[in-house]
Motif scaffolding. Structure first.
Motif, PDB file in Angstrom:
ATOM      1  N   MET F   1      39.117  26.367  40.482  1.00 31.67           N
ATOM      2  CA  MET F   1      40.456  26.649  39.965  1.00 31.67           C
ATOM      3  C   MET F   1      41.057  27.860  40.694  1.00 31.67           C
ATOM      4  SD  MET F   1      41.358  27.901  36.103  1.00 31.67           S
ATOM      5  CE  MET F   1      39.792  27.134  35.628  1.00 31.67           C
ATOM      6  N   ARG F   2      42.319  27.764  41.051  1.00 31.80           N
ATOM      7  CA  ARG F   2      42.955  28.875  41.771  1.00 31.80           C
ATOM      8  C   ARG F   2      44.108  29.438  40.949  1.00 31.80           C
ATOM      9  NH1 ARG F   2      44.613  28.923  47.523  1.00 31.80           N
ATOM     10  NH2 ARG F   2      46.057  27.272  46.874  1.00 31.80           N
ATOM     11  N   LEU F   3      44.055  30.716  40.708  1.00 30.06           N
ATOM     12  CA  LEU F   3      45.152  31.391  39.988  1.00 30.06           C
ATOM     13  C   LEU F   3      45.956  32.228  40.966  1.00 30.06           C
ATOM     14  CD1 LEU F   3      43.520  32.834  36.734  1.00 30.06           C
ATOM     15  CD2 LEU F   3      44.539  30.583  37.112  1.00 30.06           C
ATOM     16  N   HIS F   4      47.259  32.090  40.885  1.00 24.38           N
ATOM     17  CA  HIS F   4      48.150  32.891  41.718  1.00 24.38           C
ATOM     18  C   HIS F   4      48.616  34.107  40.909  1.00 24.38           C
ATOM     19  CE1 HIS F   4      52.507  33.453  43.262  1.00 24.38           C
ATOM     20  NE2 HIS F   4      51.691  34.179  44.005  1.00 24.38           N
ATOM     21  N   VAL F   5      48.279  35.303  41.386  1.00 23.40           N
ATOM     22  CA  VAL F   5      48.729  36.533  40.739  1.00 23.40           C
ATOM     23  C   VAL F   5      49.781  37.164  41.635  1.00 23.40           C
ATOM     24  CG1 VAL F   5      48.064  38.759  39.777  1.00 23.40           C
ATOM     25  CG2 VAL F   5      46.423  36.870  39.794  1.00 23.40           C
ATOM     26  N   VAL F   6      51.024  37.206  41.176  1.00 23.00           N
ATOM     27  CA  VAL F   6      52.084  37.774  42.018  1.00 23.00           C
ATOM     28  C   VAL F   6      52.486  39.147  41.478  1.00 23.00           C
ATOM     29  CG1 VAL F   6      53.816  36.393  40.752  1.00 23.00           C
ATOM     30  CG2 VAL F   6      54.430  37.497  42.902  1.00 23.00           C
ATOM     31  N   ASN F   7      52.467  40.104  42.385  1.00 22.96           N
ATOM     32  CA  ASN F   7      52.992  41.429  42.065  1.00 22.96           C
ATOM     33  C   ASN F   7      54.489  41.404  42.355  1.00 22.96           C
ATOM     34  OD1 ASN F   7      53.727  44.063  41.838  1.00 22.96           O
ATOM     35  ND2 ASN F   7      52.637  44.778  43.668  1.00 22.96           N
ATOM     36  N   PRO F   8      55.341  41.506  41.328  1.00 22.25           N
ATOM     37  CA  PRO F   8      56.780  41.356  41.590  1.00 22.25           C
ATOM     38  C   PRO F   8      57.431  42.595  42.184  1.00 22.25           C
ATOM     39  CG  PRO F   8      56.385  41.605  39.241  1.00 22.25           C
ATOM     40  CD  PRO F   8      55.034  41.625  39.901  1.00 22.25           C
ATOM     41  N   ALA F  66      53.887  25.222  45.736  1.00 25.67           N
ATOM     42  CA  ALA F  66      53.792  24.227  46.804  1.00 25.67           C
ATOM     43  C   ALA F  66      52.383  24.209  47.391  1.00 25.67           C
ATOM     44  CB  ALA F  66      54.823  24.555  47.899  1.00 25.67           C
ATOM     45  N   ASP F  67      51.769  25.351  47.375  1.00 27.47           N
ATOM     46  CA  ASP F  67      50.435  25.515  47.943  1.00 27.47           C
ATOM     47  C   ASP F  67      49.353  24.914  47.047  1.00 27.47           C
ATOM     48  OD1 ASP F  67      49.038  26.664  50.126  1.00 27.47           O
ATOM     49  OD2 ASP F  67      48.268  28.231  48.774  1.00 27.47           O
ATOM     50  N   GLY F  68      49.706  24.652  45.801  1.00 23.35           N
ATOM     51  CA  GLY F  68      48.751  23.942  44.956  1.00 23.35           C
ATOM     52  C   GLY F  68      47.908  24.790  44.014  1.00 23.35           C
ATOM     53  N   VAL F  69      48.384  25.918  43.529  1.00 27.35           N
ATOM     54  CA  VAL F  69      47.588  26.697  42.577  1.00 27.35           C
ATOM     55  C   VAL F  69      47.626  26.045  41.191  1.00 27.35           C
ATOM     56  CG1 VAL F  69      48.009  28.836  43.824  1.00 27.35           C
ATOM     57  CG2 VAL F  69      49.497  28.188  41.917  1.00 27.35           C
ATOM     58  N   ASP F  70      46.735  26.502  40.311  1.00 26.03           N
ATOM     59  CA  ASP F  70      46.615  25.885  38.983  1.00 26.03           C
ATOM     60  C   ASP F  70      47.382  26.633  37.900  1.00 26.03           C
ATOM     61  OD1 ASP F  70      44.661  23.626  39.457  1.00 26.03           O
ATOM     62  OD2 ASP F  70      43.617  25.305  40.384  1.00 26.03           O
ATOM     63  N   ALA F  71      47.712  27.892  38.160  1.00 24.46           N
ATOM     64  CA  ALA F  71      48.530  28.654  37.214  1.00 24.46           C
ATOM     65  C   ALA F  71      49.001  29.918  37.921  1.00 24.46           C
ATOM     66  CB  ALA F  71      47.751  29.015  35.951  1.00 24.46           C
ATOM     67  N   HIS F  72      50.051  30.511  37.368  1.00 26.98           N
ATOM     68  CA  HIS F  72      50.625  31.731  37.947  1.00 26.98           C
ATOM     69  C   HIS F  72      50.550  32.873  36.945  1.00 26.98           C
ATOM     70  CE1 HIS F  72      52.675  29.229  41.053  1.00 26.98           C
ATOM     71  NE2 HIS F  72      52.832  28.379  40.051  1.00 26.98           N
ATOM     72  N   ILE F  73      50.366  34.078  37.457  1.00 29.18           N
ATOM     73  CA  ILE F  73      50.413  35.285  36.625  1.00 29.18           C
ATOM     74  C   ILE F  73      51.441  36.237  37.219  1.00 29.18           C
ATOM     75  CG2 ILE F  73      49.133  37.369  35.989  1.00 29.18           C
ATOM     76  CD1 ILE F  73      46.611  35.570  35.859  1.00 29.18           C
ATOM     77  N   ILE F  74      52.374  36.710  36.396  1.00 27.45           N
ATOM     78  CA  ILE F  74      53.345  37.717  36.848  1.00 27.45           C
ATOM     79  C   ILE F  74      52.796  39.081  36.445  1.00 27.45           C
ATOM     80  CG2 ILE F  74      55.705  38.576  36.616  1.00 27.45           C
ATOM     81  CD1 ILE F  74      56.581  35.724  36.020  1.00 27.45           C
TER      82      ILE F  74
END
Lengths: 235, 235, 235, 235, 235, 235
Positions: F1-8, F66-74
């Protein structure tokens, strides 16, 4: 990590359903320990059943706490005895009702709960008012079926599926929440059928409880969740 | 008319205090029947004690209902098991916590509650949020004394009197509410000392319950207060 | 004990209905003193009538207070001038609207109010929001009849009975509240017909006010209910 | 365009203060017509004064309405009789309390009100709860001065200025609101002294009422603001 | 006095509609300066469009502030970027959504909003919850039309008119609010057709903003509306 | 599973802190992909910074989706652009502010947030009001330090530690929440020092987001989180 999932009613068959849902959705490093309350009603419908279920539930919490689990899950959507259980334990205690609604709030601005019996509706509404999530709730509905009669028939003949389908139509922007631990096995298929998240509280609570345990957090014991004072008690 | 006043803890001495307060304030045509819970903790402090007290309380409610009383009073300020008791009875059930606060709302725009132990504060706050009276409440405070240590010393040395005096100073427009059934005998003297209504829940509940019985009203049994469904139960 | 029941409109026939309901439901040691406002509208429907009724009402409160009653009841469901009356008196003042809803809350988790004219609905909703009971209210409805046209015809042709029957069907778990003092005589028969508590505010207020008087409590005069400051006034 | 500003108390000197504030802040095409209530108390402090002031106020509203004004302003911060006045008029009616708070909400996320006498505080709090602005209010405080003793002394000796200065310190992000029509002339200097918006309700209401009149809007008369039904009334 | 009205979407035609409504309703001493956001979506429907519109909007606010206007109006009913704009300006900033609802509250106890697209409904509901006016709101409805397809066809075929007509029927005591800046030109005719105030936010905001400017008030800059701290920023 | 964590915000050093906290607390089968917003302010303090940060954040969300992650974290405690991001994605999006508070609610009846700069307080209060958790919040406090100056000094000299210690003293029954993504590394040591759960939002969001992804749930796209309509946009 070991999670204790306690079924607060005395129906072993419901414990099996709950345990299966917990196993199926647990992270790879999580072991599930499922127990059944030793005394009280065979299903929990309404205020009275709920009250009668708590002493047996608290016994299972205390036993598991002594046994060394990392967190507890109360597997009744009423979050039966949740606050009392937090007094009895130092490890986190998660109720499947609150857990399901919290996860639903991550997927939509609102959610709807479909429970089994009408007598449970005011219990759930009171919980949501106290935990703050009433603000996000677009309704608590009952499918009009007794908890012990729950079974997942495919198609329109199942009253739970029918009530969820109606809720999905009535409130197009709501996530859907299964309002009874005994409905756990319906979540995946209904999510697929309705093309909308249908959230099971057991699965939701496993995510929350394992997360809390993974972070090493424990219940705050300096306020309302203080351990009960030692005092004379009539058995 | 016969009112059943049940002490949901197992301390017979507290039952005597409560019964005396009920007798002293009852209308002339009202007979008081006081009972003590047969099992559970000797005092109720916090969520855990409260949950353990309910099954014994429900037994006393059922016995008195069968015996033919006109209304029931639950004589713990936490309104322990109130909703479950309304399921178990057809005659009205009044909790002393809600009763005291309702009467306070007739005497001032706001009220303050002073209870015994800090662990009771969140229980009372939750009740007030659910029954709607949080809007009128200017605070729930604890005197910092165990329920079983309550005794009414005159003057500043009594922690309950001291906490009430402080509350009266802090919120000049509030009625004062005694947040524990065991404080019943303090109401009259403290009302006099503080020149402000100090409301005891037992006396308040006697007024409400006798009023409901006088009007012949019974609990609505078609919703959340329906009698519990007959089902298998493990003793 | 003497209770002063003031009808804040100027219709003597309505005072008779109200006084009869008060007599019929008073405890044995309670004497009812009924008065009619000396000036203002013949019935109170909406904000404007209510405002015009208050000076006459306050005159009757002051006269009865001087006369030595133990508590006052304002016999309009709008609780017309309730706060001003509490400024004018030291003895407790109870409004029949708030009293009816408080008693309803002891019999069910929710209640519905059926009043006479639609113009009264926002007045009642505002009261419920301020006194905290909006949380418990499942709706305020109007039967669509003028207060002075109220009369209790049996059966479906009576608009009040019809509206209550519909409310009972729509919200099966609610207690029912008669939203006008002029409906007092309907309570008993409708309770029987609908097999659900139908609560009249006059009877409810008699229970509350006699209870407050029995306990010797008085209004808190150190805040918003302080006696009006003496100042120049144009008559 | 003609705006009717009615002072609901009977002090002509206060009407002069109010009229001056209205003139000073009116758009160029707006004419101010100021009136004084013909009967009732010389100042309005608390529930009782407020109730006694309404019939005189309603008389002035009706006269001005017949005279053909474009909108009405009730120049007491309690918004005395606001709802009754909207029943009596078809032209918009604005209360200076609500107007001041609405404007304050455009300048900061929160506001604080400083009124004259403590007895007014619960009246203002109730208004804010009903009109929705309690959410934005960081407190209603009293300067501890009688309305008829208000006068604007520069510097720290003026209790209103002192209370506003304290409020500005305590809640750095709040706009400040003058909680009495008699304070109108203080707004400009205090805004300058405190370097924070200090909002006067008379000026605020002139902006709102002239705006409503400019747009040609009238009060909705099909609900709670319907004209009072014609009925027998005792004078 | 000069008011800056910024259209936060990039459609110049909508700016013309908005500017015309502002001109038509401005006091005689008010000059309108209308601008269009230089970048972002051509219409604002929902959370995503709104977020993308803010940087362009803030640029126009900063330019107009430097240019010396007396107040700003954000001419999207979502009050897009309202709080950020208040950080960027010292002069008052008014959103047309909040302005319309505030004026509606002066004309009726409740109001209904009819917006264009369903995706805007939760945005408006959130705004009303935060600014306190949810208490007064009897519903936010969507006409089911894209913002860029808005045009005022007379009669039943116009979906906005139809939705307003239905709202007027459903809630007889509510003022009606046009929930989109692009509907500005419909207000007058619909008010006439429905015989009920139909409030346009652009006109409402002109009244509020000119009133604030007339009184010389500025935004409180010591709290959440402080000017943004100077810091490194990637363009 | 891949989680995307974006620092805004655009500070790469803060992204490193956040990524480290995410890695350290992720379940064994979870891969963390951390990104930094390509444009906007170097830290997010208050409404204006928040608004300017969103377009860059949305770009990163779209790329990762688009890259296919499973969830995002802001990874900003303000939950910057949370609703817009849910429009832009089908995979679940979790904000660290809401996540931290939800987890805190499982450990105590109340929680307190300590953020860095005072200008963030109203932003956080608004979020809590909207997501329902204000009910559970015992206060949002600021340590009085700029986000870019955060660093964890042991002992009393660190303003964040000092503010948390004070909060723990003031509200003994509250869980403590770190109100800024840049504080992530302080959680473990402060939990130990204060003997109370100190919850970091990044770690909390990892638990929630991985749980949602594990259950296969996606965002409801039929309401306010619908994908933005394709329309002309000025870049």
């Amino acid at each position: 990590m070991r999670l204790h999932v306690v079924n607060p009613n005395t129906s072993a068959s419901m414990t099996r359903t709950i345990a299966a849902a917990a196993h199926a959705t647990a992270p790879p490093d999580v072991e599930i320990v499922a127990t059944t309350s030793p005394r009280g009603p065979a299903s929990i419908e309404g205020h009275h059943d709920g009250a009668m279920a708590v002493p047996g539930l608290l016994q299972r919490i205390a036993e598991a706490e002594a046994d060394g689990v990392d967190a507890h899950i109360i597997a009744c959507f009423d979050d039966t005895g949740l606050h009392a259980a937090r007094c009895a334990a130092t490890r986190p205690v998660v109720g499947i009702g609150e857990a399901a609604c919290l996860l639903a709030c991550q997927l939509a601005e609102r959610f709807i709960v479909v429970t089994a019996a009408p007598v449970s509706v005011p219990v759930l509404e009171a919980n949501l008012r106290l935990n703050g999530l009433a603000t996000r709730c677009a309704g608590v509905r009952a499918a009009g079926v007794a908890v012990l009669d729950l079974s997942y028939a495919t198609g329109e003949t199942d009253p739970v599926a029918a009530a969820l389908r109606q809720a999905a139509r009535d409130v197009p922007d709501a996530a859907l929440v299964l309002g009874c631990g005994g409905m756990a096995e319906m979540a995946e298929r209904l999510s697929h059928d309705l093309d909308r998240p249908v959230i099971d509280g057991v699965a939701a609570a496993v995510q929350l409880a394992s997360g809390l345990a993974r972070l090493g957090h424990r219940t705050v014991k300096t306020g309302g969740y203080a351990a009960p004072r030692n005092k004379e008690t009539q058995a």
